[in-house]
Design a protein around this motif. Sequence first.
Motif, PDB file in Angstrom:
ATOM      1  N   ARG A   1       0.823  -1.219   0.000  1.00 54.17           N
ATOM      2  CA  ARG A   1       0.000   0.000   0.000  1.00 54.17           C
ATOM      3  C   ARG A   1       0.856   1.269   0.000  1.00 54.17           C
ATOM      4  O   ARG A   1       0.375   2.341  -0.317  1.00 54.17           O
ATOM      5  CB  ARG A   1      -0.922   0.012   1.222  1.00 54.17           C
ATOM      6  CG  ARG A   1      -1.943  -1.112   1.199  1.00 54.17           C
ATOM      7  CD  ARG A   1      -2.725  -1.147   2.466  1.00 54.17           C
ATOM      8  NE  ARG A   1      -1.873  -1.658   3.545  1.00 54.17           N
ATOM      9  CZ  ARG A   1      -2.319  -2.058   4.720  1.00 54.17           C
ATOM     10  NH1 ARG A   1      -3.612  -1.997   4.989  1.00 54.17           N
ATOM     11  NH2 ARG A   1      -1.503  -2.519   5.635  1.00 54.17           N
ATOM     12  N   ILE A   2       2.143   1.129   0.380  1.00 51.29           N
ATOM     13  CA  ILE A   2       3.033   2.286   0.449  1.00 51.29           C
ATOM     14  C   ILE A   2       3.958   2.255  -0.754  1.00 51.29           C
ATOM     15  O   ILE A   2       4.888   1.459  -0.822  1.00 51.29           O
ATOM     16  CB  ILE A   2       3.835   2.282   1.767  1.00 51.29           C
ATOM     17  CG1 ILE A   2       2.882   2.308   2.962  1.00 51.29           C
ATOM     18  CG2 ILE A   2       4.786   3.473   1.802  1.00 51.29           C
ATOM     19  CD1 ILE A   2       3.559   2.132   4.295  1.00 51.29           C
TER      20      ILE A   2
ATOM     21  N   THR B   1       5.099   8.549  -2.381  1.00 52.31           N
ATOM     22  CA  THR B   1       4.961   8.898  -0.976  1.00 52.31           C
ATOM     23  C   THR B   1       6.210   9.609  -0.476  1.00 52.31           C
ATOM     24  O   THR B   1       7.324   9.187  -0.767  1.00 52.31           O
ATOM     25  CB  THR B   1       4.744   7.619  -0.136  1.00 52.31           C
ATOM     26  OG1 THR B   1       3.628   6.912  -0.659  1.00 52.31           O
ATOM     27  CG2 THR B   1       4.485   7.952   1.314  1.00 52.31           C
TER      28      THR B   1
ATOM     29  N   ILE C   1       1.200  12.319  -0.381  1.00 51.81           N
ATOM     30  CA  ILE C   1       0.900  11.156  -1.213  1.00 51.81           C
ATOM     31  C   ILE C   1       0.319  11.638  -2.535  1.00 51.81           C
ATOM     32  O   ILE C   1      -0.641  12.415  -2.552  1.00 51.81           O
ATOM     33  CB  ILE C   1      -0.112  10.221  -0.518  1.00 51.81           C
ATOM     34  CG1 ILE C   1       0.403   9.810   0.861  1.00 51.81           C
ATOM     35  CG2 ILE C   1      -0.406   9.006  -1.387  1.00 51.81           C
ATOM     36  CD1 ILE C   1      -0.647   9.211   1.769  1.00 51.81           C
TER      37      ILE C   1
ATOM     38  N   THR D   1      -2.679   4.172   1.666  1.00 49.85           N
ATOM     39  CA  THR D   1      -1.300   4.445   2.085  1.00 49.85           C
ATOM     40  C   THR D   1      -1.255   4.767   3.576  1.00 49.85           C
ATOM     41  O   THR D   1      -0.379   4.265   4.302  1.00 49.85           O
ATOM     42  CB  THR D   1      -0.705   5.604   1.269  1.00 49.85           C
ATOM     43  OG1 THR D   1      -0.746   5.257  -0.119  1.00 49.85           O
ATOM     44  CG2 THR D   1       0.734   5.876   1.671  1.00 49.85           C
TER      45      THR D   1
END
Length: 117
Positions: free
Chosen positions: A29-30, A35, A55, A65
């Motif tokens: 998710r990151i 990011t 983000i 995120t």
Amino acid sequence: MNEKRVKRISMEIQKVISNAVYHGLRDPRIDSLKTGITDVDVTNDLSFAYVYISIIGDEEEKKETLKGFENARGYLKKLIGEEVDLRHIPQLIFKLDESQERGMHIEKLIDEIRSDE
């Protein structure tokens, strides 16, 4: 607490978390390319650290995120404990930093005004 020390600790925590985003976090998710850690504010009593995250993406990507960061909180605290000399690691609070998006929106509006003239 000494303001210089709090600022130094904030910068050290930001460095640790930024390095983790680019090298250590495996949460899908990151996305390290979308990011960035824009700032960290530690309270004077060192009990809380507000981590501001920029983000790039839509609202769903931003939510996911942030969930990834919430999930990685324990790991990040462990890294901070290993790399920053503190007795107690501050509680990490993740916040979305939308200042860059607001700045881009303002620039776009200014460009539109200039093109109308």
